[in-house]
Write an enzyme that holds these catalytic residues in place. Structure first.
Site, PDB file in Angstrom:
ATOM      1  N   ASP A   3     -19.240 -21.848  24.941  1.00  0.00           N
ATOM      2  CA  ASP A   3     -18.487 -21.026  25.954  1.00  0.00           C
ATOM      3  C   ASP A   3     -19.220 -20.738  27.082  1.00  0.00           C
ATOM      4  O   ASP A   3     -19.236 -19.259  27.657  1.00  0.00           O
ATOM      5  CB  ASP A   3     -17.921 -20.071  25.319  1.00  0.00           C
ATOM      6  N   LYS A   7     -19.626  -2.955  21.226  1.00  0.00           N
ATOM      7  CA  LYS A   7     -18.646  -4.244  21.128  1.00  0.00           C
ATOM      8  C   LYS A   7     -17.735  -3.928  19.921  1.00  0.00           C
ATOM      9  O   LYS A   7     -18.373  -4.013  18.805  1.00  0.00           O
ATOM     10  CB  LYS A   7     -19.276  -5.385  21.471  1.00  0.00           C
TER      11      LYS A   7
END
Length: 489
Positions: free
Chosen positions: A233, A128
């Site tokens: 989130d 990532k």
């Protein structure tokens, strides 16, 4: 954003990486790193740095910036691009034998890019890369707390902070048996983690038992909150589900503490996102859902990872609450320690006894306290009056009458004048009388005084350390400036 092409990384020499590292070090306090500073940090031969920079600019690992605005300020130089920063991180991960090859891109978002990588044993993992600064997401001051007290910043440095924060969250959650990917390693803005066998929840069209998955997600939200964390989130884009129905949670940089000012808002928003998705996608709706007021805090993971909203003041409050239960038990031990401190201060006994004689006069007018209480009040008064670290009295308190409490007089004429002004003397209240009128426990007050003294000592030590560090930084800058001037000559 340059294309992520790693085919060039095998052809870069050691000098190329030295120049890239020199620009990275120079960007700590420079928006554009000048050529002479790069040459000093890289320590290459004369003319070699310019040749390497020309090749790095050609392959878009480094950008040369000299706009008209900066030319007026004589400020022009080089800066790292995202691709050059990627190469530095990949080089470090490859040197640790973490990754050996880079595959296709499997995900992209407003803050990161996700790729498949493999190690020497051909075990697939996830890489990532944090990409902060894209035009679709630039309101970091309002959405994230990466900056905190910082004023100036660069997007590369913020991406590094985001990666460090996410890796810390992921490691802590994985150690406490939360359904998250296994963290492997990170460097700069890159995170290497375990490859999750599943699909994003947003791509699922139908589920056999939506109620079961709904209950698991709500329990996961409650479990996070009871540990002191809120995802902030928690939606279908950051949840993955396997063929067997196992839930995995991803994306953690935005997590906050349950002590955050807006913790209830973020908690309710996570719950509402799950409810809206299940109602919209699977036509499943339930009246049972968790509420923030019903959460019972069981762990302090937000303190372990320093989540947003958990400040040092809250940490001190937690420590005080935990120590309050043991204050009365430790009072006897503190009494012995205070007596030992008094025996060491033999030089100040004469002045202290004189202060006690002056303070005993207004006390005698009131009801006399018991002998143990008087001893405790006397000891506490000695600590408050004789220690120079405690705050001095204000100017209003230091008038003619109250000044005797802090600096005794030995003039007989003064004592005769005091006998005339009996009304003023009665109005003055000594430290001992104030303490005797308090309704709180004397042991608790003694513990608070001891804590204040310790805090004052720590502040003095910290102030001295800060001055020393500032002097070292100034000396380093002076040496660096002399080196640059010598190089230019």
């Amino acid at each position: 954003m340059g294309k992520f092409d790693v085919s060039l990384i095998r052809y870069l020499s050691q000098e190329d990486y030295r120049v890239l590292t020199a620009i990275e070090m120079g960007m700590r306090n420079h928006e554009l790193v000048p050529l002479h500073l790069i040459a000093v940090i890289a320590s290459l031969k004369h003319g070699g740095c310019h040749k390497v920079l020309r090749e790095l600019v050609r392959y878009k690992l480094v950008a040369y910036d000299a706009t008209a605005r900066r030319k007026s300020c004589n400020n022009e130089g080089y800066r790292l691009t995202n691709l050059g920063y990627d190469y530095l991180a990949l080089k470090a991960l490859a040197a640790r034998d973490v990754i050996n090859s880079v595959g296709n891109q499997i995900g992209v978002g407003k803050e990161s890019d996700v790729y498949i990588v493999a190690n020497e044993n051909d075990e697939q993992m996830i890489l990532k890369l944090h990409r902060l600064g894209r035009t679709c997401f630039r309101q970091l001051k309002n959405k994230r707390d990466y900056l905190k007290h910082r004023q100036g910043y660069s997007w590369l440095y913020l991406a590094r902070l985001a990666a460090m924060k996410e890796f810390a969250f992921m490691k802590t959650l994985y150690e406490h048996k939360f359904p998250v990917p296994k963290p492997i390693d990170f460097n700069r803005h890159c995170i290497v983690m375990e490859l999750v066998d599943g699909y994003p929840l947003c791509s699922i069209k139908d589920i056999d038992k939506p109620g079961k998955i709904y209950d698991e997600l709500m329990l996961l939200i409650v479990r996070l909150a009871s540990s002191g964390l809120i995802h902030s989130d928690f939606n279908e884009f950051n949840l993955m589900i396997s063929d067997s129905g196992k839930i995995t949670m991803i994306d953690f940089p935005q997590m906050v503490s349950t002590s955050h000012l807006n913790a209830e808002y973020y908690f309710d928003r996570d719950v509402q996102c799950v409810r809206d998705f299940f109602r919209r996608r699977f036509e499943f709706e339930s009246d049972s859902y968790p509420k923030f007021a019903d959460i019972q805090r069981l762990h302090t993971l937000d303190n372990d990872v320093r989540a947003s909203g958990f400040s040092k003041e809250l940490e001190k409050q937690f420590e005080e609450v935990s120590e309050t239960l043991g204050l009365r038990q430790d009072a006897e031990h503190e009494n012995h320690s205070s007596e030992e401190e008094e025996e060491e201060d033999d030089d100040d006994e004469d002045s202290e006894t004189e202060e006690e004689e002056i303070e005993e006069k207004p006390i005698s007018s009131s009801a006399p306290p018991s002998q143990p209480e008087t001893d405790q009040i006397t000891k506490l008064t000695k600590i408050i009056d004789t220690n120079h670290l405690l705050s001095a009295p204000t100017v209003e308190e230091l008038d003619e009458n109250k000044n005797r409490l802090y600096k005794p007089f030995h003039d007989d004429n003064k004592e005769e004048e005091d006998s005339i002004d009996n009304d003023d003397t009665k109005s003055t209240i000594s430290t001992s009388q104030k303490l005797s009128s308090l309704s709180i426990d004397k042991d608790y007050v003694r513990a608070k005084v001891k804590q204040t003294l310790q805090r004052k000592l720590k502040q003095q030590h910290r102030r001295l350390c800060t001055k020393g560090e500032a002097a070292l930084v100034t000396a380093q800058r002076r040496d660096q400036r002399e080196t640059i001037e010598l190089h230019l000559e």
